[in-house]
Design a protein around this motif. Structure first.
Motif, PDB file in Angstrom:
ATOM      1  N   SER A  42      -6.107   4.347 -12.499  1.00 58.65           N
ATOM      2  CA  SER A  42      -4.643   4.338 -12.565  1.00 58.65           C
ATOM      3  C   SER A  42      -4.037   4.444 -11.176  1.00 58.65           C
ATOM      4  CB  SER A  42      -4.161   5.496 -13.448  1.00 58.65           C
ATOM      5  OG  SER A  42      -2.756   5.580 -13.432  1.00 58.65           O
ATOM      6  N   LEU A  43      -4.571   5.364 -10.374  1.00 60.79           N
ATOM      7  CA  LEU A  43      -4.045   5.570  -9.019  1.00 60.79           C
ATOM      8  C   LEU A  43      -4.298   4.348  -8.132  1.00 60.79           C
ATOM      9  CD1 LEU A  43      -2.653   7.610  -7.148  1.00 60.79           C
ATOM     10  CD2 LEU A  43      -4.914   8.462  -6.522  1.00 60.79           C
ATOM     11  N   GLU A  44      -5.462   3.731  -8.268  1.00 55.21           N
ATOM     12  CA  GLU A  44      -5.786   2.548  -7.465  1.00 55.21           C
ATOM     13  C   GLU A  44      -4.855   1.384  -7.808  1.00 55.21           C
ATOM     14  OE1 GLU A  44      -9.841   2.286  -8.591  1.00 55.21           O
ATOM     15  OE2 GLU A  44     -10.567   3.572  -6.971  1.00 55.21           O
ATOM     16  N   LEU A  45      -4.569   1.189  -9.094  1.00 49.71           N
ATOM     17  CA  LEU A  45      -3.668   0.114  -9.525  1.00 49.71           C
ATOM     18  C   LEU A  45      -2.243   0.379  -9.049  1.00 49.71           C
ATOM     19  CD1 LEU A  45      -4.995  -0.418 -13.167  1.00 49.71           C
ATOM     20  CD2 LEU A  45      -5.293  -1.980 -11.240  1.00 49.71           C
ATOM     21  N   TYR A  46      -1.821   1.631  -9.132  1.00 49.86           N
ATOM     22  CA  TYR A  46      -0.480   2.008  -8.665  1.00 49.86           C
ATOM     23  C   TYR A  46      -0.363   1.759  -7.162  1.00 49.86           C
ATOM     24  CZ  TYR A  46       3.678   4.929  -7.900  1.00 49.86           C
ATOM     25  OH  TYR A  46       4.927   5.389  -7.540  1.00 49.86           O
ATOM     26  N   SER A  47      -1.434   2.066  -6.430  1.00 47.60           N
ATOM     27  CA  SER A  47      -1.443   1.853  -4.985  1.00 47.60           C
ATOM     28  C   SER A  47      -1.305   0.371  -4.654  1.00 47.60           C
ATOM     29  CB  SER A  47      -2.739   2.406  -4.399  1.00 47.60           C
ATOM     30  OG  SER A  47      -2.818   2.161  -3.019  1.00 47.60           O
ATOM     31  N   ILE A  48      -1.985  -0.483  -5.417  1.00 50.55           N
ATOM     32  CA  ILE A  48      -1.879  -1.937  -5.222  1.00 50.55           C
ATOM     33  C   ILE A  48      -0.449  -2.392  -5.481  1.00 50.55           C
ATOM     34  CG2 ILE A  48      -2.597  -4.189  -6.128  1.00 50.55           C
ATOM     35  CD1 ILE A  48      -5.344  -2.872  -6.767  1.00 50.55           C
ATOM     36  N   PHE A  49       0.157  -1.865  -6.544  1.00 45.62           N
ATOM     37  CA  PHE A  49       1.528  -2.252  -6.895  1.00 45.62           C
ATOM     38  C   PHE A  49       2.504  -1.838  -5.797  1.00 45.62           C
ATOM     39  CE2 PHE A  49       5.651  -1.556  -8.979  1.00 45.62           C
ATOM     40  CZ  PHE A  49       5.840  -2.817  -9.520  1.00 45.62           C
ATOM     41  N   LEU A  50       2.340  -0.623  -5.264  1.00 41.37           N
ATOM     42  CA  LEU A  50       3.233  -0.161  -4.197  1.00 41.37           C
ATOM     43  C   LEU A  50       3.087  -1.024  -2.947  1.00 41.37           C
ATOM     44  CD1 LEU A  50       3.037   3.747  -4.292  1.00 41.37           C
ATOM     45  CD2 LEU A  50       4.896   2.294  -5.069  1.00 41.37           C
ATOM     46  N   LYS A  51       1.874  -1.515  -2.701  1.00 46.62           N
ATOM     47  CA  LYS A  51       1.635  -2.301  -1.486  1.00 46.62           C
ATOM     48  C   LYS A  51       2.202  -3.710  -1.611  1.00 46.62           C
ATOM     49  CE  LYS A  51      -0.424  -3.098   2.538  1.00 46.62           C
ATOM     50  NZ  LYS A  51       0.322  -4.314   2.855  1.00 46.62           N
TER      51      LYS A  51
END
Length: 514
Positions: free
Chosen positions: A182-191
């Protein structure tokens, strides 16, 4: 004490409420010798400062420059202890940790039965409130005690503890894998925001399927399901599957209906669930359901189950007001927004220390779009400049790209086309650098570059040509991404029909609702 810790002490003192200050005074005053202590005098001086001033501290306390670092560290620790004792912060996780601390103390004193009694009770509490990591720690201490002191209180005690440990270990492992995903996907979205090409979407899909752990849904509890829904939600957002976003944000909200006793324990996740449900409805353009959900969110903030602390206050502002802006877009109600914008600016100033730059810039972009829809292009440009000139912003490349596209259109609309050429060149270079130059952006830049040479008699024909070129991208799986940020189609239709863009959007919304 380092500069970071000095800043942390100052911000901690400034964050104290009146009741927390009273609590600290009572906590310090419990020992008479503290009333004139150096750390208390330091606290009194800092409390009155609007900005940290070390010279003023040295002048008004008996603390020497050499002692200051240690006194600050001691004050910081005493403040945290006082806050921990404050009833307002005695929530279930803190109570569980406190009981575990008591059990450790009793164990070290050799009072094994008393320690085990506390552990058994607090383990049940931890499992009831889904604090499974702490429950695992409790089990480990129980096993240590059992290996030293045979209680004979329960038959097959060893087998029971081993089974419970294995079950929790398995669930903690799944939870950790899902929370990482979840955190990795959220990080991709923020980037980068939404996937920009079919290749990117495929990469995300492959990555998601590879990282998604194996599980039996029937074995999952609240915590594991929550992380599962979060991971699926971010995956759906990234690939622009907004029906998937709606499906998993609904499951997220339904989870809290099933485990409503956990709302006070996880108020942030509870509120986020409502926020992402609203985001999904916004992209699906379900205005009526969006309004009802927004009202439910505002009503829930008045519920006694939701703790009223600084963190919740900042998040409440973020979720409620970003969706108030979204509702205006959905209804095409762009006018009379100055009061709302002023309120948002005031709250950004109030909560700036608790809001990250990403969310503040999203507010500015939405406000810019609001003013653009109302025809107030100079105000639109003013808020876009806050994003474009923000050198520290390293997130949401898509947001930065579309801010520049809207900036070009707003300059044209405002009649500020005397330096449009230089803006077009800088925007073009930026989009190439961000790898975000797709067909919609290319057509927009080409159109704006040629516009100054078009005769006023032919201007509508140029708008019609661009409209027909862009219309075919409206349902394109990746090119349509451009229209999530700026309704270029409605803007072109407003130019062709000589009508305000807000009228066109409002009319479309009414047709969609029917």
């Amino acid at each position: 004490m380092t500069n970071d810790l000095t800043e942390n002490l100052f911000s901690l003192i400034k964050s104290l409420s009146a009741s927390e200050k009273r609590q600290f005074s009572l906590y310090v005053g419990r020992i008479g010798v503290n009333t004139d202590s150096k750390f208390l005098n330091l606290y009194k001086v800092i409390s009155k400062q609007k900005k940290y001033n070390e010279d003023e501290i040295l002048k008004n306390t008996k603390v020497s420059k050499q002692q200051l670092s240690n006194v600050k560290a001691h004050l910081y620790k005493q403040l945290l202890i006082s806050l921990r004792l404050n009833p307002a912060h005695q929530d279930i996780p803190v109570q569980i940790r406190e009981q575990l601390d008591f059990a450790y103390i009793l164990y070290h004193k050799g009072l094994y039965k008393q320690s085990l009694k506390i552990l058994d009770k607090v383990k049940s509490l931890a499992l009831t409130y889904e604090e499974k990591n702490v429950a695992y720690e409790i089990l480990e201490l129980e096993k240590i005690i059992e290996s030293q002191y045979i209680t004979r209180s329960i038959k097959n005690r060893a087998e029971t503890l081993i089974r419970q440990t294995e079950e929790l270990n398995k669930l903690n492992l799944i939870s950790g894998q899902l929370s990482n995903l979840s955190l990795e996907l959220y990080s991709i979205f923020l980037k980068m925001g939404y996937s920009r090409t079919e290749e990117e979407a495929k990469e995300i899909k492959d990555y998601f399927q590879k990282k998604l752990p194996e599980y039996n849904f029937r074995d999952l509890g609240f915590r594991e399901k929550l992380w599962l829904y979060k991971a699926h939600l971010w995956y759906s957002f990234l690939i622009q599957d907004f029906l998937g976003c709606y499906r998993y944000s609904t499951k997220w909200n339904d989870l809290f209906k099933e485990y409503d006793h956990l709302i006070p324990i996880h108020p942030v996740s509870y509120l986020k669930g409502s926020h992402y449900l609203l985001e999904s409805l916004f992209y699906l353009n379900h205005t009526e359901l969006f309004e009802a959900t927004l009202k439910h969110l505002e009503d829930s903030l008045r519920d006694a189950k939701i703790p009223h602390d600084d963190n919740i206050a900042a998040l409440s502002f973020l979720y409620v007001y970003s969706n108030k802006l979204n509702l205006k877009f959905m209804k095409g109600e762009f006018g009379d927004s100055d009061e709302l914008v002023e309120k948002i600016n005031q709250k950004i100033s109030k909560f700036r220390g608790r809001l990250d730059e990403h969310h503040i810039m999203v507010f500015y972009y939405k406000i810019a779009c609001l003013y653009f829809g109302d025809g107030n292009n100079k105000k639109c440009i003013e808020f876009l400049n806050k994003i474009i000139t923000n050198k520290s912003l390293e997130m949401r490349e898509d947001l930065m790209c579309f801010a520049r596209i809207l900036n070009l259109v707003a300059h044209y609309e405002a009649g500020l086309d005397y330096h449009l050429d230089s803006l077009i060149k800088s925007t073009y270079k930026f989009l190439i650098r961000m790898n975000d130059l797709h067909e919609v952006q290319k057509e927009m830049i080409r159109f704006l570059r040629n516009l100054p040479d078009v005769s006023p008699l032919n201007i509508k024909d140029e708008f019609r040509k661009l409209h027909s070129k862009l219309k075919k991208f409206e349902d394109h799986p990746f090119e349509k991404r451009a229209f999530l940020y700026l309704d270029i189609i409605s803007w072109l239709e407003s130019k062709i029909e000589n009508r305000p863009v807000k009228e066109v959007i409002k009319e479309k919304n009414q047709e969609y609702s029917r």
